[in-house]
Design an enzyme around this catalytic site. Structure first.
Site, PDB file in Angstrom:
ATOM      1  N   LYS A 182     -23.086   7.232  23.462  1.00 30.96           N
ATOM      2  CA  LYS A 182     -23.759   7.184  22.152  1.00 30.96           C
ATOM      3  C   LYS A 182     -22.748   7.179  21.003  1.00 30.96           C
ATOM      4  O   LYS A 182     -22.876   6.402  20.069  1.00 30.96           O
ATOM      5  CB  LYS A 182     -24.701   8.388  21.974  1.00 30.96           C
ATOM      6  CG  LYS A 182     -25.815   8.475  22.999  1.00 30.96           C
ATOM      7  CD  LYS A 182     -26.823   9.561  22.645  1.00 30.96           C
ATOM      8  CE  LYS A 182     -26.271  10.977  22.675  1.00 30.96           C
ATOM      9  NZ  LYS A 182     -25.917  11.478  24.015  1.00 30.96           N
ATOM     10  N   ARG A 191     -33.775  15.599  20.493  1.00 32.36           N
ATOM     11  CA  ARG A 191     -33.509  15.954  21.886  1.00 32.36           C
ATOM     12  C   ARG A 191     -34.728  16.594  22.548  1.00 32.36           C
ATOM     13  O   ARG A 191     -34.671  16.938  23.733  1.00 32.36           O
ATOM     14  CB  ARG A 191     -32.344  16.944  21.941  1.00 32.36           C
ATOM     15  CG  ARG A 191     -30.980  16.291  22.172  1.00 32.36           C
ATOM     16  CD  ARG A 191     -29.956  17.408  22.136  1.00 32.36           C
ATOM     17  NE  ARG A 191     -28.775  17.167  22.916  1.00 32.36           N
ATOM     18  CZ  ARG A 191     -27.640  16.674  22.416  1.00 32.36           C
ATOM     19  NH1 ARG A 191     -27.577  16.296  21.161  1.00 32.36           N
ATOM     20  NH2 ARG A 191     -26.583  16.561  23.187  1.00 32.36           N
ATOM     21  N   ARG A 209     -13.415  13.382  29.482  1.00 31.40           N
ATOM     22  CA  ARG A 209     -13.419  13.647  28.039  1.00 31.40           C
ATOM     23  C   ARG A 209     -12.949  15.070  27.758  1.00 31.40           C
ATOM     24  O   ARG A 209     -12.210  15.326  26.814  1.00 31.40           O
ATOM     25  CB  ARG A 209     -14.824  13.423  27.461  1.00 31.40           C
ATOM     26  CG  ARG A 209     -14.869  13.546  25.943  1.00 31.40           C
ATOM     27  CD  ARG A 209     -16.204  13.140  25.377  1.00 31.40           C
ATOM     28  NE  ARG A 209     -17.210  14.181  25.546  1.00 31.40           N
ATOM     29  CZ  ARG A 209     -18.496  14.048  25.202  1.00 31.40           C
ATOM     30  NH1 ARG A 209     -18.922  12.907  24.692  1.00 31.40           N
ATOM     31  NH2 ARG A 209     -19.352  15.031  25.383  1.00 31.40           N
ATOM     32  N   ARG A 242     -13.021  19.610  24.346  1.00 28.96           N
ATOM     33  CA  ARG A 242     -14.329  20.128  23.911  1.00 28.96           C
ATOM     34  C   ARG A 242     -14.760  21.255  24.835  1.00 28.96           C
ATOM     35  O   ARG A 242     -14.753  21.105  26.052  1.00 28.96           O
ATOM     36  CB  ARG A 242     -15.356  18.989  23.939  1.00 28.96           C
ATOM     37  CG  ARG A 242     -15.926  18.687  22.581  1.00 28.96           C
ATOM     38  CD  ARG A 242     -16.878  17.552  22.644  1.00 28.96           C
ATOM     39  NE  ARG A 242     -18.199  17.969  23.097  1.00 28.96           N
ATOM     40  CZ  ARG A 242     -19.291  17.270  22.888  1.00 28.96           C
ATOM     41  NH1 ARG A 242     -19.222  16.129  22.233  1.00 28.96           N
ATOM     42  NH2 ARG A 242     -20.456  17.681  23.319  1.00 28.96           N
ATOM     43  N   ARG A 258     -25.925  20.953  31.006  1.00 24.72           N
ATOM     44  CA  ARG A 258     -26.353  20.004  29.964  1.00 24.72           C
ATOM     45  C   ARG A 258     -27.131  18.841  30.561  1.00 24.72           C
ATOM     46  O   ARG A 258     -28.084  18.347  29.955  1.00 24.72           O
ATOM     47  CB  ARG A 258     -25.136  19.498  29.177  1.00 24.72           C
ATOM     48  CG  ARG A 258     -24.611  20.553  28.207  1.00 24.72           C
ATOM     49  CD  ARG A 258     -23.165  20.323  27.844  1.00 24.72           C
ATOM     50  NE  ARG A 258     -22.955  19.121  27.086  1.00 24.72           N
ATOM     51  CZ  ARG A 258     -21.818  18.413  27.097  1.00 24.72           C
ATOM     52  NH1 ARG A 258     -20.808  18.785  27.860  1.00 24.72           N
ATOM     53  NH2 ARG A 258     -21.705  17.350  26.345  1.00 24.72           N
TER      54      ARG A 258
HETATM   55  P1  AMP Z   1     -23.569  16.485  21.453  1.00 25.81           P
HETATM   56  O1  AMP Z   1     -22.273  16.392  20.718  1.00 25.81           O
HETATM   57  O2  AMP Z   1     -24.634  15.610  20.885  1.00 25.81           O
HETATM   58  O3  AMP Z   1     -23.402  16.293  22.934  1.00 25.81           O
HETATM   59  O4  AMP Z   1     -24.100  17.982  21.247  1.00 25.81           O
HETATM   60  C1  AMP Z   1     -23.371  19.098  21.718  1.00 25.81           C
HETATM   61  C2  AMP Z   1     -24.266  20.331  21.787  1.00 25.81           C
HETATM   62  O5  AMP Z   1     -24.778  20.610  20.472  1.00 25.81           O
HETATM   63  C3  AMP Z   1     -25.507  20.195  22.664  1.00 25.81           C
HETATM   64  O6  AMP Z   1     -25.227  20.455  24.035  1.00 25.81           O
HETATM   65  C4  AMP Z   1     -26.434  21.233  22.039  1.00 25.81           C
HETATM   66  O7  AMP Z   1     -26.054  22.535  22.413  1.00 25.81           O
HETATM   67  C5  AMP Z   1     -26.128  21.087  20.555  1.00 25.81           C
HETATM   68  N1  AMP Z   1     -27.011  20.070  19.921  1.00 25.81           N
HETATM   69  C6  AMP Z   1     -26.640  18.878  19.363  1.00 25.81           C
HETATM   70  N2  AMP Z   1     -27.704  18.214  18.889  1.00 25.81           N
HETATM   71  C7  AMP Z   1     -28.786  18.996  19.150  1.00 25.81           C
HETATM   72  C8  AMP Z   1     -30.184  18.848  18.931  1.00 25.81           C
HETATM   73  N3  AMP Z   1     -30.701  17.743  18.371  1.00 25.81           N
HETATM   74  N4  AMP Z   1     -31.000  19.865  19.344  1.00 25.81           N
HETATM   75  C9  AMP Z   1     -30.501  20.965  19.920  1.00 25.81           C
HETATM   76  N5  AMP Z   1     -29.198  21.151  20.183  1.00 25.81           N
HETATM   77  C10 AMP Z   1     -28.340  20.184  19.799  1.00 25.81           C
END
Ligand code: AMP
Length: 190
Positions: A14, A90, A129, A135, A146
């Site tokens: 993404k 999400r 990654r 990260r 996740r």
């Molecule tokens: P990402 O960078 O999009 O993979 O997000 C990393 C982490 O941030 C996720 O595993 C969640 O813990 C939190 N997170 C990001 N976006 C959301 C969302 N829309 N709703 C809930 N948690 C989120």
């Protein structure tokens, strides 16, 4: 406004494809993961709360996520052709809240583009990654959580957007440029 939801499991590409879309179309970009990581870096109250969930591979509660969304969206003003939502929604309540927030502004999501990547490949990419970016949630144990959270809480959005009539499926495995070409075909047809 062509608002696009770029959708897929963690590691589906993404972020990478969003960058290409921003360059080609001049879209604004809302990555809720980036917003939260920035809050953590700045040591805010929201960051402190978010860190516990992120490091545990869990989602931040819907009401908290939804409460920050409108501000971030409005901060783009009217200078953009559209906004890419990356990592949001999400959950189904988040999708409903997004629809309502946009409707209040006379806007809508024009397309939900799903990048479909097999689970084995996702795990491989995320481990790689983690080694490169450091990260905190790209470690084997958290990745597993996740992907389970994605399967249980996020994947039902595919049907939700299918019912909205705006779901587009793209094979997210293979050449980056072929994937981007498929995305552009969807956007150009809007
Ligand atoms: P990402 O960078 O999009 O993979 O997000 C990393 C982490 O941030 C996720 O595993 C969640 O813990 C939190 N997170 C990001 N976006 C959301 C969302 N829309 N709703 C809930 N948690 C989120």
């Amino acid at each position: 406004m062509k608002n696009i939801v770029i959708f897929g499991a963690p590691g589906s590409g993404k972020g990478t494809q969003s960058e290409k879309m921003i360059r080609k179309y001049g879209f604004g970009h809302i990555s809720t993961g980036d917003v939260l990581r920035d809050q953590i870096k700045r040591g805010t109250k929201l960051g402190e709360t978010a860190k516990g969930y992120i490091d545990n591979g869990q989602l931040i509660p819907d009401d908290l996520m939804v409460s920050i969304l409108a501000d971030v969206y409005d901060s783009f003003g009217k200078d953009h052709e559209g906004v890419i939502f990356d990592g949001f929604p999400r959950t189904i309540p988040q999708a409903e809240a997004l629809k309502e927030m946009l409707a209040k502004r006379g806007h809508k999501v024009a397309a939900m583009i799903e990048l479909d990547v097999p689970k084995d490949e996702l795990t491989k990419r995320l481990i790689l990654r983690g080694k490169e970016s450091g990260r905190s949630d790209d470690n084997e144990e958290t990745i597993k959580k996740r992907l389970t959270v994605y399967h249980n809480q996020t994947a039902p959005l595919i049907d939700w957007y299918e019912k909205e009539g705006i779901h587009h499926h793209i094979k997210g495995l293979g050449e980056l440029d072929r994937i981007f070409g498929d995305i552009c075909a969807v956007i150009d047809a809007l």
